[in-house]
Design an enzyme around this catalytic site. Structure first.
Site, PDB file in Angstrom:
ATOM      1  N   GLY A  74      13.133 -11.922  29.500  1.00 49.11           N
ATOM      2  CA  GLY A  74      12.270 -12.973  28.966  1.00 49.11           C
ATOM      3  C   GLY A  74      10.815 -12.667  29.232  1.00 49.11           C
ATOM      4  O   GLY A  74      10.484 -11.806  30.058  1.00 49.11           O
ATOM      5  N   VAL A  88      10.040 -10.519  32.616  1.00 46.62           N
ATOM      6  CA  VAL A  88      11.176 -10.407  33.529  1.00 46.62           C
ATOM      7  C   VAL A  88      12.169  -9.382  32.989  1.00 46.62           C
ATOM      8  O   VAL A  88      12.525  -9.411  31.807  1.00 46.62           O
ATOM      9  CB  VAL A  88      11.870 -11.765  33.723  1.00 46.62           C
ATOM     10  CG1 VAL A  88      13.050 -11.634  34.666  1.00 46.62           C
ATOM     11  CG2 VAL A  88      10.881 -12.784  34.274  1.00 46.62           C
ATOM     12  N   LYS A 111      10.578  -9.801  38.143  1.00 48.97           N
ATOM     13  CA  LYS A 111       9.446 -10.442  37.449  1.00 48.97           C
ATOM     14  C   LYS A 111       8.177  -9.629  37.702  1.00 48.97           C
ATOM     15  O   LYS A 111       7.734  -9.478  38.833  1.00 48.97           O
ATOM     16  CB  LYS A 111       9.260 -11.875  37.946  1.00 48.97           C
ATOM     17  CG  LYS A 111       8.127 -12.627  37.248  1.00 48.97           C
ATOM     18  CD  LYS A 111       8.065 -14.068  37.723  1.00 48.97           C
ATOM     19  CE  LYS A 111       6.977 -14.845  36.997  1.00 48.97           C
ATOM     20  NZ  LYS A 111       6.922 -16.258  37.445  1.00 48.97           N
ATOM     21  N   GLY A 113       6.814 -14.501  29.738  1.00 53.52           N
ATOM     22  CA  GLY A 113       5.980 -15.672  29.936  1.00 53.52           C
ATOM     23  C   GLY A 113       4.564 -15.375  29.526  1.00 53.52           C
ATOM     24  O   GLY A 113       4.264 -14.286  29.023  1.00 53.52           O
ATOM     25  N   ASP A 172       7.115 -27.168  35.823  1.00 51.00           N
ATOM     26  CA  ASP A 172       7.628 -26.558  34.596  1.00 51.00           C
ATOM     27  C   ASP A 172       9.141 -26.740  34.495  1.00 51.00           C
ATOM     28  O   ASP A 172       9.870 -25.805  34.171  1.00 51.00           O
ATOM     29  CB  ASP A 172       7.259 -25.073  34.556  1.00 51.00           C
ATOM     30  CG  ASP A 172       7.196 -24.537  33.122  1.00 51.00           C
ATOM     31  OD1 ASP A 172       7.100 -25.353  32.188  1.00 51.00           O
ATOM     32  OD2 ASP A 172       7.253 -23.310  32.952  1.00 51.00           O
TER      33      ASP A 172
END
Length: 493
Positions: free
Chosen positions: A168, A175, A189, A170, A288
């Site tokens: 993924g 990541v 990450k 951000g 979040d």
């Protein structure tokens, strides 16, 4: 004989003196040859540079002048030179080279200090190394409790950060799925090196994540601090994210989540948030909370992850103001979205939106929805107020309304309490946990915004609802340029 001997002595002394002077002159000559040899090479380079564009004249050079001084009484085997350094342009360099005479100081060292991309990268590297030094001293307290990985280990685990390993992305991080050793699978990450705030964000997330120890939170395994980048290593959760199971594009190929799984997710995520708010010396506000940051194991047990926006507050319900509002549209509490006010109630509101997603199977913001149904909270509040459960629930949960009526009602009540527009009327997360467990039957309590489900006095009072124009403004801003939330995912879906 005496005359001959005297003559020989005088001749010998004269010869020795001449040899000394020759040695001295020879030493001076050798160094001058070196100096003038370098000067010749420099002048040759200058003549070639004259043919280049005028922009070359803007180069900056470090000029070194050598003044050779050999006093008559000096030891011929010891020659001292003094250097003077100064900055000059290309034009000054050429002037100095062409105007220098044999007796003048010779330019022997020139270093191009022109600011080009390579020089900029060197400057950036030096700044990064300095920041890393500061960071190393700041994180020394957690260095013994976590595994410290080398950059080589991180690269090997993530296969040199190949695209096939991306889980993924951000806003300022990416990541990767990695493998340490033979069996240990991790989520690595990597923070963006170009982001000026990366070191600060890394420090905050490292310190917060390393202080957490709860079965409903993804544990931090270790970290890596290197000039090549900053990395956080978490345990890998293989079941994908809640967002993928609820809204994934390929969800149609899989059976939808059953009510028992959704209820377990609601309860355990609430317990995880309660741990953040009350389980440590300081209250941790996640900021979040959303389905993409809730991972499911192979047994569908939820794990809360991603503490990139997390922050500390002195205690629960002790708010503070932040200059920059960060988070995901659709999950932002009104007081946070409009005024930057952060407290534990910020997470409570976001969790209320997650509960609505579990109940309805809908996204918080859906531009493709029917008119009036684009914003999940605005659409769902009247339905909860009027107890239109069948219209509210995901069509896949029709049976749950009868078979698990008690649990469904608890989740609806918890969601409506979390979504109270006024922060002061929103319950804290411990009250929400108790409500989901069915441990306590809340009546109408001052300051909670919650009343007994089904009573005449609805838990949505006029003071709880924002003005229509205010809500429409919130909706318009939340939907500005929003197409899909996939890019907000940090971990596997």
């Amino acid at each position: 004989m005496g005359c001959v001997q005297s003559s020989c002595n005088e001749s010998s002394e004269a010869e020795m003196g001449e040899k000394g002077r020759q040695v001295q002159v020879s030493c001076m000559s050798d160094e001058k040859k070196v100096l003038w040899g370098l000067s010749f090479l420099i002048l040759l380079g200058l003549s070639r540079r004259q043919r280049k564009k005028e922009g070359e004249n803007n180069k900056a050079w470090l000029l070194a002048d050598s003044a050779l001084a050999v006093p008559d009484s000096a030891d011929p085997h010891s020659v001292h030179s003094s250097f003077r350094f100064s900055f000059g342009s290309q034009v000054e360099l050429e002037s100095l080279a062409f105007n220098s005479s044999s007796s003048a100081a010779a330019t022997v060292l020139m270093v191009n200090l022109e600011k080009n991309p390579q020089d900029s990268s060197v400057s950036l590297d030096s700044n990064r190394i300095r920041q890393i030094g500061i960071l190393e001293r700041s994180i020394s307290s957690v260095g013994t409790s976590l595994i410290r990985f080398s950059y080589a280990e991180i690269c090997c685990a993530a296969k040199n950060f190949s695209r096939g390993k991306v889980l993924g992305r951000g806003a300022n991080s990416c990541v990767f799925r990695g493998k340490l050793g033979f069996r240990r699978v991790v989520a690595i990450k990597r923070l963006d090196n170009e982001d000026k705030e990366s070191a600060k964000a890394f420090y905050r997330e490292l310190m917060i994540a390393s202080s957490l120890d709860d079965p409903n939170v993804v544990p931090l395994v270790g970290f890596c601090v290197d000039p090549e980048g900053l990395f956080l290593v978490y345990r890998y959760v293989s079941g994908g994210s809640l967002e993928h199971h609820l809204h994934g594009k390929k969800r149609g190929k899989k059976a939808p989540l059953s009510w028992s799984v959704r209820y377990k997710v609601a309860l355990r995520v609430a317990e995880a948030i309660a741990y953040l708010h009350n389980g440590n010396e300081k209250c941790v506000v996640h900021r979040d909370i959303k389905p993409s940051n809730i991972l499911l194991t192979s047994k569908k047990s939820p794990k809360l992850c991603d503490f990139g926006l997390a922050t500390w507050t002195p205690a629960p319900s002790v708010p503070f103001l932040c200059k920059t509002v960060k988070g995901t549209f659709g999950y932002l509490a009104p007081e946070y979205f409009q005024h930057g006010k952060v407290s534990d109630k910020t997470d409570v509101y976001a969790f209320g939106v997650v509960l609505l997603e579990l109940l309805t199977g809908r996204k918080p913001i859906d531009t493709r929805g029917a008119a009036g149904e684009e914003n999940l909270v605005i659409w769902a509040k009247p339905l909860m107020q009027q107890e239109e459960i069948e219209r509210l629930l995901d069509p896949h949960l029709v049976r749950a309304a009868t078979q698990h009526a008690s649990q469904v009602n608890r989740v609806i009540r918890a969601a409506s309490g979390c979504l109270a527009s006024e922060e002061s009327r929103r319950p804290n997360i411990l009250q929400i946990v108790s409500m989901l467990r069915g441990e306590e039957d809340y009546g109408a309590e001052e300051g909670t915004g919650i009343v007994r489900h089904g009573s005449a006095d609805s838990h949505f009072r006029p003071c709880d609802l924002q003005k229509r124009s205010e809500m429409q403004s919130h909706l318009a801003l939340a939907m500005a340029g929003v197409t899909d939330f996939d890019d907000d995912d940090f971990y596997c879906r």
